[in-house]
Design a protein around this motif. Structure first.
Motif, short mmCIF file in Angstrom:
data_model
loop_
_atom_site.label_atom_id
_atom_site.label_comp_id
_atom_site.label_asym_id
_atom_site.label_seq_id
_atom_site.Cartn_x
_atom_site.Cartn_y
_atom_site.Cartn_z
N GLU A 14 5.73 0.57 -5.05
CA GLU A 14 4.71 -0.41 -5.42
C GLU A 14 4.98 -1.77 -4.80
OE1 GLU A 14 1.77 0.48 -7.07
OE2 GLU A 14 2.76 2.29 -6.37
N PHE A 17 3.63 -1.64 -1.34
CA PHE A 17 2.16 -1.73 -1.34
C PHE A 17 1.70 -3.16 -1.54
CE2 PHE A 17 -1.74 -2.07 -3.81
CZ PHE A 17 -2.65 -1.45 -2.95
N VAL A 18 2.25 -3.83 -2.54
CA VAL A 18 1.84 -5.19 -2.86
C VAL A 18 2.17 -6.15 -1.72
CG1 VAL A 18 2.26 -7.15 -4.41
CG2 VAL A 18 1.95 -4.85 -5.35
N LYS A 165 -9.83 -1.50 -7.10
CA LYS A 165 -8.74 -0.52 -7.14
C LYS A 165 -7.41 -1.15 -6.72
CE LYS A 165 -7.41 4.04 -5.39
NZ LYS A 165 -7.81 5.18 -4.51
N ASN A 166 -7.44 -1.88 -5.62
CA ASN A 166 -6.20 -2.51 -5.15
C ASN A 166 -5.74 -3.62 -6.09
OD1 ASN A 166 -5.99 -0.91 -2.87
ND2 ASN A 166 -7.11 -2.33 -1.57
N ILE A 168 -6.16 -3.79 -9.32
CA ILE A 168 -5.55 -3.17 -10.50
C ILE A 168 -4.12 -2.72 -10.19
CG2 ILE A 168 -5.64 -1.15 -12.02
CD1 ILE A 168 -8.70 -1.40 -11.95
N ARG A 169 -3.95 -2.16 -9.02
CA ARG A 169 -2.60 -1.69 -8.64
C ARG A 169 -1.64 -2.87 -8.52
NH1 ARG A 169 -1.18 2.42 -3.60
NH2 ARG A 169 1.08 2.54 -4.00
N LYS A 172 -0.81 -4.11 -12.08
CA LYS A 172 0.11 -3.22 -12.78
C LYS A 172 1.54 -3.42 -12.30
CE LYS A 172 -3.03 0.54 -14.11
NZ LYS A 172 -3.38 1.97 -13.92
N HIS A 173 1.70 -3.59 -11.00
CA HIS A 173 3.05 -3.84 -10.48
C HIS A 173 3.59 -5.17 -10.99
CE1 HIS A 173 6.45 -4.52 -7.84
NE2 HIS A 173 5.90 -5.66 -7.46
N SER A 176 4.58 -4.94 -14.61
CA SER A 176 5.36 -3.77 -15.02
C SER A 176 6.69 -4.20 -15.62
CB SER A 176 5.61 -2.84 -13.83
OG SER A 176 6.48 -3.45 -12.89
#
Length: 220
Positions: A14, A17-18, A165-166, A168-169, A172-173, A176
C-alpha cells in the motif's frame, strides 16, 4: 529486525501504491549532478526514485532495510542499470564512489545523522552532490489525530484528482493501524534544527523549506 524494517514490511504494497500516486520527485531531480555517472538512493523503498534516476545515470544503486520494499522494487522497477541492496543507511558499505547521493523521507528514521552524513561525504566524488529531503515539524512527534484529520481533509481533493476508488485506497492506508503506529514512532526536526545540524555537517549547503519538508543540497 528493527522497528522501522518490520513496520515498512507490513505496509509495503500500500505504501508503494500511495507513493507512486502522490509523490513528487521534482526536488531531487532538479538538483541532480549534471553529468552521467553513478547515483545512490538511501532509503529507496520500492524504487520509485531509483527508476527515475536510471534515465540520467549510468548506474543507480538503491538501498533499504525492508525486504518487502526491495522485493517490490525488483519486481516493478528493475532496470539494466539499477541495483537494489538490503543495507542499513548507518552502515554504508561500498568500494566505489558516487556522483549523486540522494535520500527522501528517510533521515528521520536514523539514530546517528552525523555519522551517516560523514559516510556520504566520503563516498562522494569531487563536485558531486548530496540531496536530502525529509519531514520538518515544530512538534517532534505529532499526535495521531493530526494524521487522521489530514487524511480526512485530503479525501475529497484526492477523489477529484485520482477518482473515488484510488482516494479510498489512499485513505485506508493513511489511517491504517500499521501506518499510524509507524508515524507514532517518527521523530522530526524543526526548521531551526535543520539549520543548526546540517549547516554544521554540510558547510555551505542550501536549504529549501517546502512546508511539510526541508530540502538540503550540498556540493563537494
Amino acid at each position: 529486525m528493527n522497528t522501522a524494517e518490520s513496520q515498512f514490511d507490513k505496509v509495503a504494497e500500500e505504501y508503494d501504491f500511495v507513493n507512486a500516486l502522490l509523490n513528487d520527485y521534482s526536488f531531487s531531480l532538479s538538483n541532480m549532478f549534471p553529468e552521467k555517472g553513478r547515483a545512490l538512493d538511501i532509503g529507496c523503498g520500492s524504487g520509485l526514485l531509483v527508476e527515475k534516476l536510471a534515465s540520467y545515470y549510468d548506474e543507480v544503486i538503491g538501498i533499504d532495510i525492508s525486504n518487502e520494499m526491495l522485493n517490490l522494487a525488483k519486481s516493478k522497477r528493475q532496470l539494466t542499470n539499477t541495483v537494489y541492496l538490503n543495507m542499513n543507511a548507518e552502515q554504508l558499505n561500498f568500494n566505489e564512489k558516487f556522483d549523486f547521493i540522494v535520500s527522501r523521507t528517510t533521515f528521520h528514521h536514523l539514530n546517528d545523522i552525523p555519522s551517516v552524513i560523514q559516510q556520504m561525504k566520503e563516498l562522494l566524488n569531487e563536485e558531486g552532490r548530496i540531496v536530502i529531503l525529509d519531514n520538518v515539524s515544530e512538534v517532534e512527534t505529532p499526535p495521531t489525530y493530526v494524521y487522521v484529520l489530514g487524511a480526512i481533509q485530503d479525501f475529497l481533493p484526492h477523489c477529484l484528482k485520482f477518482g473515488m476508488k484510488n482516494a479510498i485506497r489512499v485513505f485506508k492506508h493513511n489511517t491504517s493501524k500499521s501506518w499510524l503506529e509507524h508515524l507514532a514512532s517518527d521523530k522530526y526536526l524543526s526548521e531551526q534544527d535543520y539549520y543548526d545540524l546540517y549547516g554544521k555537517l554540510l558547510p555551505g549547503c542550501q536549504f529549501y523549506n517546502m512546508g511539510w519538508a526541508m530540502g538540503v543540497v550540498w556540493i563537494k
